[in-house]
Write a protein that holds these residues in place. Structure first.
Motif, PDB file in Angstrom:
ATOM      1  N   ILE A   1       0.844  -1.200   0.000  1.00 14.44           N
ATOM      2  CA  ILE A   1       0.000   0.000   0.000  1.00 14.44           C
ATOM      3  C   ILE A   1       0.877   1.246   0.000  1.00 14.44           C
ATOM      4  O   ILE A   1       1.807   1.362   0.800  1.00 14.44           O
ATOM      5  CB  ILE A   1      -0.927   0.013   1.227  1.00 14.44           C
ATOM      6  CG1 ILE A   1      -1.849  -1.207   1.207  1.00 14.44           C
ATOM      7  CG2 ILE A   1      -1.756   1.298   1.265  1.00 14.44           C
ATOM      8  CD1 ILE A   1      -2.596  -1.419   2.495  1.00 14.44           C
ATOM      9  N   SER A   2       0.561   2.164  -0.900  1.00 16.64           N
ATOM     10  CA  SER A   2       1.316   3.412  -0.946  1.00 16.64           C
ATOM     11  C   SER A   2       0.404   4.631  -0.982  1.00 16.64           C
ATOM     12  O   SER A   2       0.893   5.762  -0.955  1.00 16.64           O
ATOM     13  CB  SER A   2       2.224   3.431  -2.181  1.00 16.64           C
ATOM     14  OG  SER A   2       1.440   3.336  -3.365  1.00 16.64           O
ATOM     15  N   SER A   3      -0.912   4.416  -1.045  1.00 22.43           N
ATOM     16  CA  SER A   3      -1.825   5.544  -1.163  1.00 22.43           C
ATOM     17  C   SER A   3      -3.172   5.181  -0.532  1.00 22.43           C
ATOM     18  O   SER A   3      -3.423   4.031  -0.172  1.00 22.43           O
ATOM     19  CB  SER A   3      -2.021   5.922  -2.632  1.00 22.43           C
ATOM     20  OG  SER A   3      -2.578   4.833  -3.356  1.00 22.43           O
ATOM     21  N   TYR A   4      -4.026   6.186  -0.417  1.00 22.88           N
ATOM     22  CA  TYR A   4      -5.368   5.948   0.105  1.00 22.88           C
ATOM     23  C   TYR A   4      -6.333   6.952  -0.516  1.00 22.88           C
ATOM     24  O   TYR A   4      -5.941   7.993  -1.044  1.00 22.88           O
ATOM     25  CB  TYR A   4      -5.401   6.071   1.633  1.00 22.88           C
ATOM     26  CG  TYR A   4      -5.363   7.500   2.146  1.00 22.88           C
ATOM     27  CD1 TYR A   4      -6.530   8.140   2.575  1.00 22.88           C
ATOM     28  CD2 TYR A   4      -4.172   8.222   2.198  1.00 22.88           C
ATOM     29  CE1 TYR A   4      -6.496   9.452   3.038  1.00 22.88           C
ATOM     30  CE2 TYR A   4      -4.139   9.517   2.664  1.00 22.88           C
ATOM     31  CZ  TYR A   4      -5.301  10.133   3.077  1.00 22.88           C
ATOM     32  OH  TYR A   4      -5.272  11.437   3.517  1.00 22.88           O
ATOM     33  N   TYR A   5      -7.612   6.613  -0.463  1.00 25.41           N
ATOM     34  CA  TYR A   5      -8.642   7.571  -0.851  1.00 25.41           C
ATOM     35  C   TYR A   5      -9.815   7.467   0.105  1.00 25.41           C
ATOM     36  O   TYR A   5      -9.949   6.493   0.848  1.00 25.41           O
ATOM     37  CB  TYR A   5      -9.063   7.390  -2.312  1.00 25.41           C
ATOM     38  CG  TYR A   5      -9.970   6.218  -2.604  1.00 25.41           C
ATOM     39  CD1 TYR A   5     -11.332   6.413  -2.818  1.00 25.41           C
ATOM     40  CD2 TYR A   5      -9.477   4.920  -2.695  1.00 25.41           C
ATOM     41  CE1 TYR A   5     -12.172   5.347  -3.105  1.00 25.41           C
ATOM     42  CE2 TYR A   5     -10.309   3.858  -2.989  1.00 25.41           C
ATOM     43  CZ  TYR A   5     -11.663   4.071  -3.194  1.00 25.41           C
ATOM     44  OH  TYR A   5     -12.481   3.011  -3.479  1.00 25.41           O
ATOM     45  N   THR A   6     -10.671   8.484   0.096  1.00 28.44           N
ATOM     46  CA  THR A   6     -11.739   8.595   1.088  1.00 28.44           C
ATOM     47  C   THR A   6     -13.121   8.723   0.449  1.00 28.44           C
ATOM     48  O   THR A   6     -14.073   9.064   1.138  1.00 28.44           O
ATOM     49  CB  THR A   6     -11.501   9.814   1.991  1.00 28.44           C
ATOM     50  OG1 THR A   6     -11.511  11.000   1.174  1.00 28.44           O
ATOM     51  CG2 THR A   6     -10.180   9.719   2.750  1.00 28.44           C
TER      52      THR A   6
END
Length: 202
Positions: A46-51
């Motif tokens: 995992i290197s990113s996220y979104y909401t």
């Protein structure tokens, strides 16, 4: 069984540089209920996220360091209504609260626009909003992900119709696959099925 923690795979189809890139992100509805630190570690992909929004998670000063956000943020223009567009544009003007975005500055398009309980955009309206709001951002150095339709024939039909009414005016940099299956082998089969259909459309 799905819980609050959902992993999303973004399958890059149109970027010539994507062959050697793994794009794995964390779908994060939890805000500050729990820290993201539990998803870090030497073996994480995992290197990113979104909401599902254009708003990043921003820890408050009273929280301990474990609540610091360890991943890059991917903004999302969730829907096609005026309030969602205005919310996105306000966040854009505010530089997404000055948090760190992904190195290629990805932005996600509409969330399951083919479903009444989700973004619920017609392909025609989605094409209009895409061309006025998202497509111009490519010239500002952002990479824009396609609408993430639901799995199944209705989602594929929506995507095909969207490309038709766009008439060449919608050029996503990558295709976001939004498919939920109960087991990993079946999930990969679902993704194969979906991306094959999208390649045929492209």
């Amino acid at each position: 069984m799905l819980t609050h923690f959902v992993l999303t795979l973004l399958s890059t189809l149109t970027d010539a540089h994507a062959a050697n890139r793994t794009a794995a992100g964390l779908a994060w509805p939890n805000q500050l209920w729990v820290p993201m630190a539990g998803f870090t570690g030497p073996s994480t992909s995992i290197s990113s996220y979104y909401t599902w929004t254009p708003h990043p998670v921003i820890p408050t000063p009273d929280l301990p360091p474990i609540y610091n956000v360890p991943f890059d943020f991917i903004p999302n223009l969730w829907g096609c209504t005026d309030d969602k567009i205005n919310e996105f544009n306000d966040a854009l003007r505010g530089n997404f609260s000055n948090v760190k975005l992904t190195p290629s500055r990805e932005i996600l398009g509409f969330n399951e626009p083919d479903l009444p309980g989700q973004a619920n955009c017609s392909p025609e309206r989605a094409a209009e909003v895409w061309q006025s709001t998202l497509e111009p951002l490519k010239k500002q150095g952002y990479r824009i992900g396609s609408p993430a339709v639901s799995g199944g024939p209705a989602g594929k039909a929506w995507m095909q119709r969207w490309f038709e009414v766009c008439d060449g005016g919608c050029d996503p940099d990558f295709v976001a696959v939004h498919w939920v299956c109960s087991a990993f082998p079946r999930t990969m089969g679902c993704i194969d099925n979906s991306t094959t259909s999208t390649r045929e459309t492209l």
